[in-house]
Scaffold this active site. Structure first.
Site, mmCIF file in Angstrom:
data_model
loop_
_atom_site.group_PDB
_atom_site.id
_atom_site.type_symbol
_atom_site.label_atom_id
_atom_site.label_comp_id
_atom_site.label_asym_id
_atom_site.label_seq_id
_atom_site.Cartn_x
_atom_site.Cartn_y
_atom_site.Cartn_z
ATOM 1 N N TYR A 1 -3.758 -3.102 -10.324
ATOM 2 C CA TYR A 1 -3.479 -2.582 -8.795
ATOM 3 C C TYR A 1 -2.697 -3.781 -8.158
ATOM 4 O O TYR A 1 -1.731 -3.198 -7.241
ATOM 5 C CB TYR A 1 -4.906 -2.574 -8.291
ATOM 6 C CG TYR A 1 -4.778 -2.493 -6.718
ATOM 7 C CD1 TYR A 1 -4.757 -1.105 -6.032
ATOM 8 C CD2 TYR A 1 -5.011 -3.470 -5.814
ATOM 9 C CE1 TYR A 1 -4.684 -1.129 -4.542
ATOM 10 C CE2 TYR A 1 -5.021 -3.559 -4.490
ATOM 11 C CZ TYR A 1 -4.909 -2.260 -3.835
ATOM 12 O OH TYR A 1 -4.896 -2.189 -2.490
ATOM 13 N N SER B 1 0.862 -1.286 0.063
ATOM 14 C CA SER B 1 -0.011 -0.118 -0.055
ATOM 15 C C SER B 1 0.814 1.272 -0.201
ATOM 16 O O SER B 1 0.390 2.382 -0.359
ATOM 17 C CB SER B 1 -0.949 -0.041 1.146
ATOM 18 O OG SER B 1 -2.038 -0.849 0.896
ATOM 19 N N LYS C 1 0.311 3.301 -2.932
ATOM 20 C CA LYS C 1 -0.885 4.166 -3.127
ATOM 21 C C LYS C 1 -0.338 5.745 -2.801
ATOM 22 O O LYS C 1 -1.189 6.531 -3.429
ATOM 23 C CB LYS C 1 -2.102 3.866 -2.257
ATOM 24 C CG LYS C 1 -2.440 2.308 -2.172
ATOM 25 C CD LYS C 1 -3.325 2.292 -0.898
ATOM 26 C CE LYS C 1 -4.069 0.538 -1.156
ATOM 27 N NZ LYS C 1 -4.461 0.393 0.083
ATOM 28 N N VAL D 1 1.040 -3.757 3.722
ATOM 29 C CA VAL D 1 1.060 -5.029 4.553
ATOM 30 C C VAL D 1 2.518 -5.753 4.284
ATOM 31 O O VAL D 1 2.460 -6.949 4.895
ATOM 32 C CB VAL D 1 -0.257 -6.013 4.237
ATOM 33 C CG1 VAL D 1 -1.580 -5.278 4.741
ATOM 34 C CG2 VAL D 1 -0.289 -6.186 2.745
ATOM 35 N N TYR E 1 -4.828 3.800 8.235
ATOM 36 C CA TYR E 1 -6.030 2.958 8.244
ATOM 37 C C TYR E 1 -6.679 3.117 9.657
ATOM 38 O O TYR E 1 -6.735 4.290 10.003
ATOM 39 C CB TYR E 1 -5.642 1.303 8.102
ATOM 40 C CG TYR E 1 -5.049 1.072 6.858
ATOM 41 C CD1 TYR E 1 -5.423 1.552 5.521
ATOM 42 C CD2 TYR E 1 -3.626 0.537 6.725
ATOM 43 C CE1 TYR E 1 -4.886 1.493 4.346
ATOM 44 C CE2 TYR E 1 -2.969 0.261 5.684
ATOM 45 C CZ TYR E 1 -3.578 0.738 4.619
ATOM 46 O OH TYR E 1 -2.940 0.580 3.136
HETATM 47 N N1 GLN Z 1 -2.302 -5.168 -2.180
HETATM 48 C C1 GLN Z 1 -2.731 -5.177 -0.698
HETATM 49 C C2 GLN Z 1 -4.281 -5.306 -0.747
HETATM 50 O O1 GLN Z 1 -4.953 -4.621 -1.564
HETATM 51 C C3 GLN Z 1 -2.412 -3.890 -0.212
HETATM 52 C C4 GLN Z 1 -2.820 -3.635 1.280
HETATM 53 C C5 GLN Z 1 -1.801 -2.825 2.271
HETATM 54 O O2 GLN Z 1 -0.640 -2.952 2.038
HETATM 55 N N2 GLN Z 1 -2.549 -2.466 3.411
HETATM 56 O O3 GLN Z 1 -5.034 -5.704 0.188
#
Ligand code: GLN
Length: 320
Positions: free
Chosen positions: A204, A79, A82, A274, A256
């Site tokens: 994605y 993430s 993002k 993650v 989050y």
């Molecule tokens: N690729 C992971 C997902 O879409 C990214 C989530 C994350 O890093 N929090 O679940």
């Protein structure tokens, strides 16, 4: 108090050796937390990562840098990507994203679809999965391969050797991406994305599978600490307006469901993934990137959060 803080900041801003001592100290005192978290289990390929790895790197806007532990080992940024897809979308298409995505903290897990359905397909913010999918969709509408764009952009910002997408991680996530597919379909139902939901999730997953080290991440994020100017290359690479807005969103949504407790403990804009990485922006000072694969219940690196908490405490670099 303000003066004491400035004294502390000045001590570290230009002093790589002092920073290196801090990094070694915080790494050693955080190691005992190994075993208290769990690596992301829902992306099969991420389970194979050695969970005892810990890396930390810092780079300042005055050119000081230091690192400790596994700071040069590449990991799946997930993430954290993002953050950079949002910067691209804001720089390229201005405010277009805000007609389909909000700017508020979500208070629920990053991959929740219940909230999305009850709020008529408008994601709370661009950092939860639903919001990030609307961001990637805007890129996907105009570009064949948005993941390659983000990868190359990160390569430029990090001044790095070529940065890679780990295709094994990407396909491992795609094969089990039932939640993200559900989210993409809800977005499609409410006409918040224009492309095909399945192709969007495929793109994605590849974007999330970009691999970088802490050293590279700290450098790539540095313009966010310096109003868009990249001190390493001596030029502006983002607009000041975009960096200000992105930092605000990181502070309110980057971590989050535990964004509040993270602000309480650490108090700086940050984005987690993650894969166990977190990149933190210390405005007018620099950036810190940490990596440790075991996560807490919100999906943020447990040791990574502790490293940042200690770093900010010792150096006085918190913004709040
Ligand atoms: N690729 C992971 C997902 O879409 C990214 C989530 C994350 O890093 N929090 O679940």
């Amino acid at each position: 108090m303000a003066n004491l803080r400035n004294l502390k900041l000045n001590r570290y801003l230009e002093n790589g050796d002092a920073l290196a001592r801090v990094l070694r100290e915080i790494l050693e005192s955080s190691r005992s937390l190994t075993g208290k978290g769990k690596p992301a289990g829902y992306i099969p390929e991420l389970k194979n990562v050695d969970r005892s790895r810990i890396g930390v790197a810092v780079e300042t806007i005055a050119g000081a840098r230091a690192s400790a532990g596994d700071a040069d080992t590449s990991f799946s940024i997930q993430s954290i990507s993002k953050l950079f897809s949002l910067i691209q979308v804001l720089e390229r298409y201005g405010d277009e994203i805000w007609s389909r995505c909000g700017k508020e903290p979500s208070g629920s897990s990053f991959n929740s679809f219940a909230q999305l359905e009850s709020e008529r397909g408008i994601p709370r913010n661009p950092f939860i999965n639903a919001g990030a999918l609307t961001v990637t969709d805007l890129l996907h509408r105009r570009l064949a391969d948005p993941a390659a764009l983000i990868r190359d952009y990160l390569g430029v910002l990090a001044g790095a050797r070529e940065i890679a997408i780990d295709e094994k991680v990407a396909s491992s996530e795609f094969r089990t991406a039932h939640r993200n597919l559900a989210i993409a379909h809800i977005l499609k139902v409410y006409k918040r994305i224009s492309g095909d939901p399945v192709e969007l999730v495929r793109a994605y997953c590849r974007q999330c599978a970009i691999e970088m080290s802490c050293v590279e991440l700290a450098r790539a994020a540095l313009p966010l600490a310096c109003a868009g100017y990249h001190p390493v290359f001596g030029e502006a690479v983002m607009t000041e307006k975009v960096t200000r807005r992105v930092n605000a969103l990181l502070l309110t949504s980057g971590m989050y469901a535990s964004v509040g407790s993270f602000a309480y403990r650490v108090g700086v804009p940050a984005k987690s993934g993650v894969g166990g990485g977190i990149v933190a922006v210390l405005p007018n000072f620099g950036t810190v990137a940490v990596w440790s694969p075991e996560l807490d219940r919100s999906g943020n690196s447990l040791i990574g959060t502790r490293l940042l908490e200690l770093f900010v405490q010792i150096t006085g670099t918190g913004v709040l």
